[in-house]
Write a protein that holds these residues in place. Structure first.
Motif, short mmCIF file in Angstrom:
data_model
loop_
_atom_site.label_atom_id
_atom_site.label_comp_id
_atom_site.label_asym_id
_atom_site.label_seq_id
_atom_site.Cartn_x
_atom_site.Cartn_y
_atom_site.Cartn_z
N MET A 162 0.91 -1.10 -0.16
CA MET A 162 -0.13 0.00 -0.23
C MET A 162 0.85 1.35 -0.22
O MET A 162 0.51 2.13 -0.61
CB MET A 162 -0.99 -0.10 1.09
N ALA A 163 2.05 1.27 0.63
CA ALA A 163 2.94 2.20 0.52
C ALA A 163 3.21 2.56 -0.88
O ALA A 163 3.60 3.62 -1.26
CB ALA A 163 4.24 1.99 1.31
N VAL A 164 3.77 1.53 -1.66
CA VAL A 164 3.81 1.66 -3.12
C VAL A 164 2.73 2.48 -3.76
O VAL A 164 2.68 3.27 -4.90
CB VAL A 164 4.28 0.43 -3.70
N TYR A 165 1.56 1.80 -3.48
CA TYR A 165 0.17 2.42 -4.07
C TYR A 165 0.09 3.86 -4.01
O TYR A 165 -0.25 4.67 -4.90
CB TYR A 165 -1.01 1.60 -3.50
N PHE A 166 0.33 4.38 -2.79
CA PHE A 166 0.17 5.65 -2.39
C PHE A 166 1.18 6.46 -3.04
O PHE A 166 1.03 7.61 -3.37
CB PHE A 166 -0.11 6.02 -0.98
N THR A 167 2.42 6.25 -3.08
CA THR A 167 3.37 6.75 -3.77
C THR A 167 3.11 7.02 -5.32
O THR A 167 3.59 8.00 -6.05
CB THR A 167 4.67 6.12 -3.76
N THR A 168 2.64 5.72 -5.87
CA THR A 168 2.24 5.97 -7.22
C THR A 168 1.00 6.93 -7.63
O THR A 168 1.07 7.87 -8.37
CB THR A 168 1.81 4.49 -7.90
N THR A 169 -0.13 6.61 -6.89
CA THR A 169 -1.32 7.33 -7.22
C THR A 169 -1.31 8.96 -6.57
O THR A 169 -2.03 9.67 -7.26
CB THR A 169 -2.67 6.52 -6.56
N GLY A 170 -0.72 9.15 -5.40
CA GLY A 170 -0.70 10.64 -5.01
C GLY A 170 0.66 11.29 -5.49
O GLY A 170 0.46 12.48 -5.26
N ILE A 171 1.71 10.59 -5.85
CA ILE A 171 2.62 11.64 -6.28
C ILE A 171 3.08 11.42 -7.58
O ILE A 171 3.40 12.39 -8.42
CB ILE A 171 3.98 11.25 -5.14
N LEU A 172 3.41 10.13 -8.10
CA LEU A 172 4.08 9.81 -9.26
C LEU A 172 3.06 10.29 -10.44
O LEU A 172 3.30 10.96 -11.50
CB LEU A 172 4.47 8.47 -9.58
#
Length: 287
Positions: free
Chosen positions: A50-60
């Motif tokens: 989920m940390a990877v998910y939020f990094t992707t959807t919210g930043i990248l």
């Protein structure tokens, strides 16, 4: 207990075990049963994903699509790091629960795989995204640094499975501590070159022979308190509380300082131990 016939390679169940299966008390192989500690370990892996998910959807993705909002990126970054901290809590407690109760035969493998996701992939991906969104960063160099972090965790976890160490000590910076230190370096928003060098330094410490104490007893309580405090700092920063930015940078700086100071103390202790041993050896030779 399931036994394999060496001639037919087929599995058969002894009569006593067959009776227990009929009663429903042993309806699956022992290796497939999850203990409470295993459930905590799976929580660790879920937090890393989920940390990877939020990094992707919210930043990248917002950065790539041009819809980047400072508040959204800050919330997503804080959420991703909080999830890594929560993974560290799961990693702390699954070991404690396994020692107090029991763990399944696949507990050690689950732990390594979960640590690889939460403390290898997630922080490495965080570094990669930082290299793509930061103004002064270089994407390809950041990608190389991310690979270094990931491989350092892979090597460290593999060595941990193969090397027997003295009780109560780790060899090399533990992967949860290393992951949080890497993320803290990124959140400090230092110039690119110092950030890159510091990240590579942490990766080296994870594969080094520097000894770190295992979090047990008072040290485990101190670690848990530190993680909970870090979550509070991240929440204050995410919601733009007064002084939240300063508090976050102070906490990140303390994390980095701890990462640098512990190896110095460990090295000094090894040097003192070596000197004491030499002194005792000389005293034994010259009574």
């Amino acid at each position: 207990m399931t036994v394999v016939d060496p001639d037919t390679k087929a599995g058969w169940v002894p009569e006593a075990d067959a009776e227990s299966d009929a009663d429903g008390t042993e309806d699956m192989p022992l290796s497939m049963r999850l203990s409470i500690a295993d459930t905590l370990t799976l929580g660790n892996a879920t937090c890393g994903f989920m940390a990877v998910y939020f990094t992707t959807t919210g930043i990248l993705i917002p950065h790539l699509t041009g819809s980047e909002e400072t508040g959204m990126a800050r919330h997503s970054a804080a959420t991703a790091v909080i999830l890594m901290l929560l993974a560290a809590i799961f990693d702390l407690f699954d070991g404690l629960v396994a020692r107090k109760l029991r763990s399944s035969p696949m507990g050690a493998e689950l732990d390594n795989l979960s640590d690889l996701i939460s403390f290898g992939l997630a922080p490495a991906y965080f570094v990669l995204v930082y290299g793509m969104v930061a103004d002064d960063a270089h994407q390809r160099v950041s990608a190389l640094a991310a690979i270094v972090v990931l491989l350092a965790v892979v090597l460290r976890l593999a060595r941990f499975s193969c090397v027997t160490l003295k009780d109560g000590m780790f060899q090399g910076m533990p992967s949860p501590f290393g992951a949080l230190t890497v993320v803290s370096i990124v959140l400090l928003e230092l110039p690119f070159v110092p950030t890159l060098l510091a990240i590579i330094g942490v990766a080296w410490l994870m594969v080094s022979r520097v000894e770190y104490p295992k979090p047990r007893g008072i040290l485990a309580v101190a670690m848990l308190s530190w993680i909970v405090g870090a979550m509070g700092l991240l929440a204050a920063w995410a919601f733009d509380a007064p002084g939240g930015q300063l508090l976050l940078q102070t906490g990140c700086a303390l994390q980095v300082v701890l990462g640098a100071v512990i190896p110095l103390f460990a090295t000094a202790r090894r040097v003192n131990t070596f000197r004491d041993n030499r002194r005792e050896a000389r005293a034994a030779q010259h009574p």
